[in-house]
Design an enzyme around this catalytic site. Structure first.
Site, PDB file in Angstrom:
ATOM      1  N   HIS A 171       0.842  -1.193   0.000  1.00 60.68           N
ATOM      2  CA  HIS A 171       0.000   0.000   0.000  1.00 60.68           C
ATOM      3  C   HIS A 171       0.879   1.245   0.000  1.00 60.68           C
ATOM      4  CE1 HIS A 171       0.645  -0.806   4.397  1.00 60.68           C
ATOM      5  NE2 HIS A 171       1.053   0.437   4.292  1.00 60.68           N
TER       6      HIS A 171
HETATM    7  C1  T46 Z   1       2.614   0.271   6.892  1.00 57.52           C
HETATM    8  C2  T46 Z   1       3.313  -1.030   6.929  1.00 57.52           C
HETATM    9  C3  T46 Z   1       4.776  -0.921   6.771  1.00 57.52           C
HETATM   10  C4  T46 Z   1      -4.869  -0.992  13.091  1.00 57.52           C
HETATM   11  O1  T46 Z   1      -6.025  -1.211  13.514  1.00 57.52           O
HETATM   12  N1  T46 Z   1      -4.128   0.030  13.637  1.00 57.52           N
HETATM   13  C5  T46 Z   1      -2.849   0.319  13.229  1.00 57.52           C
HETATM   14  O2  T46 Z   1      -2.238   1.265  13.768  1.00 57.52           O
HETATM   15  C6  T46 Z   1      -2.267  -0.490  12.201  1.00 57.52           C
HETATM   16  C7  T46 Z   1      -0.844  -0.208  11.727  1.00 57.52           C
HETATM   17  C8  T46 Z   1      -3.020  -1.510  11.667  1.00 57.52           C
HETATM   18  N2  T46 Z   1      -4.285  -1.753  12.115  1.00 57.52           N
HETATM   19  C9  T46 Z   1      -5.040  -2.876  11.543  1.00 57.52           C
HETATM   20  C10 T46 Z   1      -5.384  -2.759  10.065  1.00 57.52           C
HETATM   21  C11 T46 Z   1      -5.432  -4.188   9.604  1.00 57.52           C
HETATM   22  O3  T46 Z   1      -6.708  -4.721   9.868  1.00 57.52           O
HETATM   23  O4  T46 Z   1      -4.228  -4.047  11.656  1.00 57.52           O
HETATM   24  C12 T46 Z   1      -4.443  -4.902  10.543  1.00 57.52           C
HETATM   25  C13 T46 Z   1      -3.116  -5.232   9.874  1.00 57.52           C
HETATM   26  O5  T46 Z   1      -2.618  -4.052   9.231  1.00 57.52           O
HETATM   27  P1  T46 Z   1      -1.975  -4.089   7.759  1.00 57.52           P
HETATM   28  O6  T46 Z   1      -2.556  -5.185   6.979  1.00 57.52           O
HETATM   29  O7  T46 Z   1      -2.059  -2.700   7.218  1.00 57.52           O
HETATM   30  O8  T46 Z   1      -0.450  -4.465   8.127  1.00 57.52           O
HETATM   31  P2  T46 Z   1       0.835  -4.290   7.187  1.00 57.52           P
HETATM   32  O9  T46 Z   1       1.971  -4.925   7.894  1.00 57.52           O
HETATM   33  O10 T46 Z   1       0.560  -4.736   5.798  1.00 57.52           O
HETATM   34  O11 T46 Z   1       1.064  -2.696   7.132  1.00 57.52           O
HETATM   35  C14 T46 Z   1       1.580  -2.028   8.271  1.00 57.52           C
HETATM   36  C15 T46 Z   1       0.876  -0.679   8.461  1.00 57.52           C
HETATM   37  O12 T46 Z   1      -0.549  -0.863   8.466  1.00 57.52           O
HETATM   38  C16 T46 Z   1       1.213   0.320   7.394  1.00 57.52           C
HETATM   39  O13 T46 Z   1       0.855   1.630   7.784  1.00 57.52           O
HETATM   40  O14 T46 Z   1       3.088   1.239   6.324  1.00 57.52           O
HETATM   41  O15 T46 Z   1       2.978  -1.821   8.082  1.00 57.52           O
END
Ligand code: T46
Length: 143
Positions: free
Chosen positions: A57
């Site tokens: 993303h």
């Molecule tokens: C990024 C990369 C490097 C929350 O509810 N609160 C939060 O502060 C975060 C970071 C995530 N979430 C929820 C959203 C999703 O349902 O946790 C779940 C997993 O998040 P995501 O799929 O976005 O995880 P990554 O590792 O793909 O991405 C993360 C960060 O979301 C993003 O900002 O830049 O790490």
């Protein structure tokens, strides 16, 4: 420290104090080592499938810095024109990723722990999770 060819993106080196006997301590201060005010931290750990791709993303406004405080990770960063791979594997060496950069995380090890600091609270509306929409956004801005 090498400089990167991607806009809004650079390596960060935190001070590292200590020695092999006592261990080491690294410090990151808001608006000094970390180029923004920190509003949120989160961390990523216990990755079971080492071939998984996380991230995938871009953020519209969010600024973040990442430190791999244990193990290793590779960030693939894409500004819409250029791409770069940055491996993080030392706890005091991090990566600043500003807004409007597509980023993926790959190349985890079993013991990877990634510490992230962010300039704002979590807001799903700030994410662009589709690469074609990211490219479009870069060309046209938000509609
Ligand atoms: C990024 C990369 C490097 C929350 O509810 N609160 C939060 O502060 C975060 C970071 C995530 N979430 C929820 C959203 C999703 O349902 O946790 C779940 C997993 O998040 P995501 O799929 O976005 O995880 P990554 O590792 O793909 O991405 C993360 C960060 O979301 C993003 O900002 O830049 O790490």
């Amino acid at each position: 420290m090498r400089s990167l060819n991607i806009r809004n993106c650079r390596l960060i080196e935190l001070p590292k104090i200590g020695d092999d006997k006592r261990g080491f301590l690294s410090i990151g201060e808001s608006r000094k080592d970390i180029p923004f005010e920190i509003k949120r931290i989160y961390y990523i750990y216990k990755i079971g499938d080492l071939s998984v791709v996380r991230g995938q993303h871009a953020h519209k406004k969010l600024e973040q810095a990442f430190f791999c405080i244990h193990g290793k990770v590779t960030f693939l960063v894409d500004d819409g024109e250029r791409r770069e791979e940055i491996e993080l594997k030392e706890p005091n060496k991090g990566l600043y990723i500003g807004p409007k950069l597509w980023h993926n995380m790959i190349g985890f090890s079993k013991d990877t722990v990634i510490l992230a600091v962010a300039s704002d609270y979590y807001n799903e509306g700030d994410y662009i999770r589709d690469y074609d929409k990211f490219v479009d956004y870069m060309h046209k801005g938000e509609k």
